[in-house]
Design an enzyme around this catalytic site. Sequence first.
Site, short mmCIF file in Angstrom:
data_model
loop_
_atom_site.label_atom_id
_atom_site.label_comp_id
_atom_site.label_asym_id
_atom_site.label_seq_id
_atom_site.Cartn_x
_atom_site.Cartn_y
_atom_site.Cartn_z
N THR A 102 32.65 34.94 35.82
CA THR A 102 32.35 36.31 36.26
C THR A 102 31.49 36.90 35.17
O THR A 102 31.41 36.35 34.08
CB THR A 102 33.69 37.10 36.30
N SER A 128 28.76 31.14 38.47
CA SER A 128 29.99 31.93 38.60
C SER A 128 29.72 33.34 39.11
O SER A 128 30.65 34.12 39.27
CB SER A 128 30.70 32.02 37.25
N ARG A 187 39.82 35.08 50.08
CA ARG A 187 40.58 35.39 48.84
C ARG A 187 39.78 36.38 47.99
O ARG A 187 38.58 36.22 47.77
CB ARG A 187 40.83 34.10 48.06
N THR A 215 31.10 38.90 40.47
CA THR A 215 31.55 37.51 40.43
C THR A 215 31.39 36.82 41.78
O THR A 215 31.33 37.48 42.82
CB THR A 215 33.04 37.45 40.05
N THR A 274 37.50 38.65 32.77
CA THR A 274 37.14 37.39 33.43
C THR A 274 38.35 36.47 33.28
O THR A 274 39.17 36.65 32.37
CB THR A 274 35.92 36.70 32.78
N GLY A 275 38.45 35.51 34.17
CA GLY A 275 39.57 34.57 34.08
C GLY A 275 40.43 34.61 35.33
O GLY A 275 39.99 35.11 36.37
N1 ASP Z 1 38.46 36.87 37.69
C1 ASP Z 1 37.68 36.22 38.70
C2 ASP Z 1 38.51 36.00 39.92
O1 ASP Z 1 39.69 35.72 39.77
C3 ASP Z 1 37.13 34.93 38.30
C4 ASP Z 1 36.83 34.80 36.85
O2 ASP Z 1 36.53 35.72 36.19
O3 ASP Z 1 36.89 33.70 36.33
O4 ASP Z 1 37.96 36.03 40.99
#
Ligand code: ASP
Length: 369
Positions: free
Chosen positions: A221, A94, A249, A239, A272-273
Amino acid sequence: MTKKLNRRQFVLTGAAAGLAATTARLAAGQAPTVYVPRAVKPVVISSGNGHTRKNGGDKTCVETAFEKIVAGEDVLDALIAGVNIVELDPKDTSVGYGGLPNADGVVQLDSCCMHGPKKQAGGVAALEGVRTPSRVARAVMKQTDHHLLVGKGAQHFARNMGFEVEDDLNTDRSRKLWLDWKRRIDPAHYLDPLKREKYGYEAAQQMMREGLIDPEHFWGTINCNGINANAELCGVTTTSGLAWKIPGRVGDSPILGAGLYVDGEVGAAGSTGRGEANLYGLCSFLIVEEMRRGKHPKDAGMEALKRVRANTIEKRLLNDQGEPSFGLNFYIVDKQGRYAGVSLQPTDARYAVCTEDGPEHVAFDSLLG
Ligand code: ASP
């Protein structure tokens, strides 16, 4: 036990030395270099992978960053040294090298960092070919008048700054997973973006159910924030972003106020997320503002999660109970060294913390749990 006592002694020794130096300057009629409002216990907080990955070494991100902080290194440099371990670890799919690529099979990386005392920030987005985007983000902060460089420009800048630029940051594992995903989706998906999104997401869900992708790494991330005994606050987020994303993106991670926000006088928060949910509300900024109004890190984080919940009205993002179906987490520390990890969903995942008592994984406080 011995280890714990040593750590504590180490922190206390550092604080005492700082106080002695300040006292000496005062006695000599000079202004203290640093105003120490009160003794703060140093803390490093991060997403769970900050105390899992070691990249073949013997220390995790939070341990490394904490040790450097109490040894007197600049807080941001210490945090970046910590997340570099995760960026360089091919096992973490990730972040950095070996991160899951975009829909075209290209690893594109995002990162930003903020330095509380210096009130400086830097970031890169959709950067290809450099394993440690957090270091490039720091170079943007230190070497330019800008806060964010993207794509080819970011890569060109990195090359000029002496970073190695590689053709491909995939590992055998990330490439194989991308091929597997590609095989599952409608071969005609590029003709219909809506179908593409639906099939692409379903294929990814299937791969998670089959245990091929760690759900934490579909999104995934590392955010890492820290404070030293002088109450100096910094943070960094890095990330490979959403797996199989549309090329170009950019999520929340490199965006100041979203994937990270630090106000050196108040606190730091990072995420994160699901980046889109965070971008819509600039939640890290919101959390720091809530702390500025006096909220504890946990309550400030909950306030942001409530905002996300209220803003999530599109059916495709809701579960059977009408609640958001995605994950979003925040890692928060305030000027007093108080900290919290909050999650939208109830989850078995844990966040990482390192204090004078050593590193540990801690359960999130969750809004919907
Ligand atoms: N927040 C990150 C993104 O949307 C990915 C993640 O943290 O899961 O790129």
